[in-house]
Scaffold this active site. Structure first.
Site, PDB file in Angstrom:
ATOM      1  N   SER A  61       0.856  -1.193   0.000  1.00  9.61           N
ATOM      2  CA  SER A  61       0.000   0.000   0.000  1.00  9.61           C
ATOM      3  C   SER A  61       0.886   1.234   0.000  1.00  9.61           C
ATOM      4  CB  SER A  61      -0.860   0.002   1.271  1.00  9.61           C
ATOM      5  OG  SER A  61      -1.465   1.267   1.461  1.00  9.61           O
ATOM      6  N   TYR A 113      -2.863  -0.980  10.454  1.00  9.53           N
ATOM      7  CA  TYR A 113      -2.770  -1.201   9.000  1.00  9.53           C
ATOM      8  C   TYR A 113      -1.433  -0.674   8.451  1.00  9.53           C
ATOM      9  CZ  TYR A 113      -4.169  -1.146   4.058  1.00  9.53           C
ATOM     10  OH  TYR A 113      -4.237  -1.349   2.694  1.00  9.53           O
TER      11      TYR A 113
END
Ligand code: NAD
Length: 288
Positions: free
Chosen positions: A173, A186
């Site tokens: 990401s 995350y």
């Protein structure tokens, strides 16, 4: 608040090309984790379009796997099977690789895609929320990558199939480099994926095993619906995207297919950002 310097300007609307049909991955077997929705679903279909036989992993979302993903892969002449496994559970990952070898003899490509978010303000984040995200997003990628490397080393290069003994692509990401308040679990998992990927890459390169990451920016999938589903939300989101469109799962799928192919044979240990410029610090576009 960040001013949207793109707001009110007219930009051209561009039609997206459809998924590649050139069969660059013919004869190869790919495992795609978390392939029942979003990016994983698009990647599994694109792998099939590119000629690979695909193990379509899912934890939930059986319907999409058997009614959409597998039929679409078969429609263009490739083979596919579904396999239910929670990637954070070692025994289930071992069973998935065993099934892949039983069905297709070996594995050539792993797409480490399965992931989730459990968001909370830092001081309200429970240990369970922290652990769940690390277990799936980081430990899950470790377990699958380890099995893939074991198989790639055992089998070695088959020149007629690919220059490499195997390819691993981690779906990371932009948050492997962009800190993300309210999503500490995350962002930590993706930061972990970055150094896990690079360390594995350094270690296994002499075996001609290629390991890289693709780092999506904002892509329209169920993981982040709230961020783009209304015009107001999309307008806010576009402040962070210089290219002025929210990404589609196929934007990621096309890059993944190319990265898994021999066209990308000399790319190793890299994080490739596919983010419409989100990592260009758009807040500084006015000069800071
Ligand atoms: P998604 O929710 O549509 O897909 C995630 C998939 O992972 C689902 O199929 C889900 O069932 C599966 N999954 C979750 N836990 C699992 C487990 N324990 N075992 C096996 N499968 C499991 O979301 P997405 O956006 O397609 O996310 C795919 C990947 O892309 C994730 O790793 C995510 O972090 C990453 N990503 C997405 C975006 C984005 O904007 N959508 C941005 C950056 C990174």
């Amino acid at each position: 608040m960040v001013r949207n310097i793109y707001e009110g300007k007219k930009f051209p609307k561009v039609e997206m090309p459809s998924c590649p049909i050139e069969r660059k991955l013919k004869g190869q077997t790919a495992i795609v984790t978390g392939a029942s929705s979003g990016i994983g679903k698009a990647v599994a279909i694109a792998m099939g379009h590119a000629g690979a036989q695909v193990i379509v992993n899912y934890n939930h979302g059986e319907d999409a796997v058997y009614k959409e993903v597998i039929p679409e892969i078969q429609r263009c002449g490739s083979k596919a099977i579904g396999f239910q496994a929670d990637v954070s559970k070692e025994d289930q990952v071992l069973a998935m690789f065993a099934q892949a070898k039983k069905e297709y003899d070996t594995v050539d490509i792993l797409i480490n895609n399965a992931g989730l978010q459990q968001d909370a303000a830092f001081d309200e984040m429970t240990l369970a929320q922290w652990q769940k995200v690390i277990d799936v997003n980081l430990t899950g990628q470790f377990l699958c990558a380890r099995e893939a490397v074991r198989e790639f080393k055992r089998r070695g290069v088959r020149k007629e199939i690919s220059c490499a003994a195997g390819k691993i692509i981690c779906i990371s990401s932009v948050h492997e480099v962009i800190p993300w308040a309210g999503h500490v679990n995350y962002a930590s998992s993706k930061g972990g994926v970055m150094l896990m990927m690079k360390s594995i890459a350094q270690e296994v390169a002499p075996y001609r095993i290629r390991v890289n990451s693709v780092c999506p920016g904002a892509i329209k999938t169920p993981i982040n619906t709230a961020a783009w589903a209304t015009p107001e939300a999309e307008k806010e989101l576009l402040k962070l995207i210089p290219y002025q469109r929210v990404g589609e799962p196929d934007d990621i799928a096309r890059v993944v297919v190319w990265l898994a192919s021999d066209d990308a044979d000399y790319i190793h240990g890299e994080s490739i950002f596919v983010d419409g410029g989100m990592t260009l610090y758009p807040g500084f576009a006015t000069g800071g």
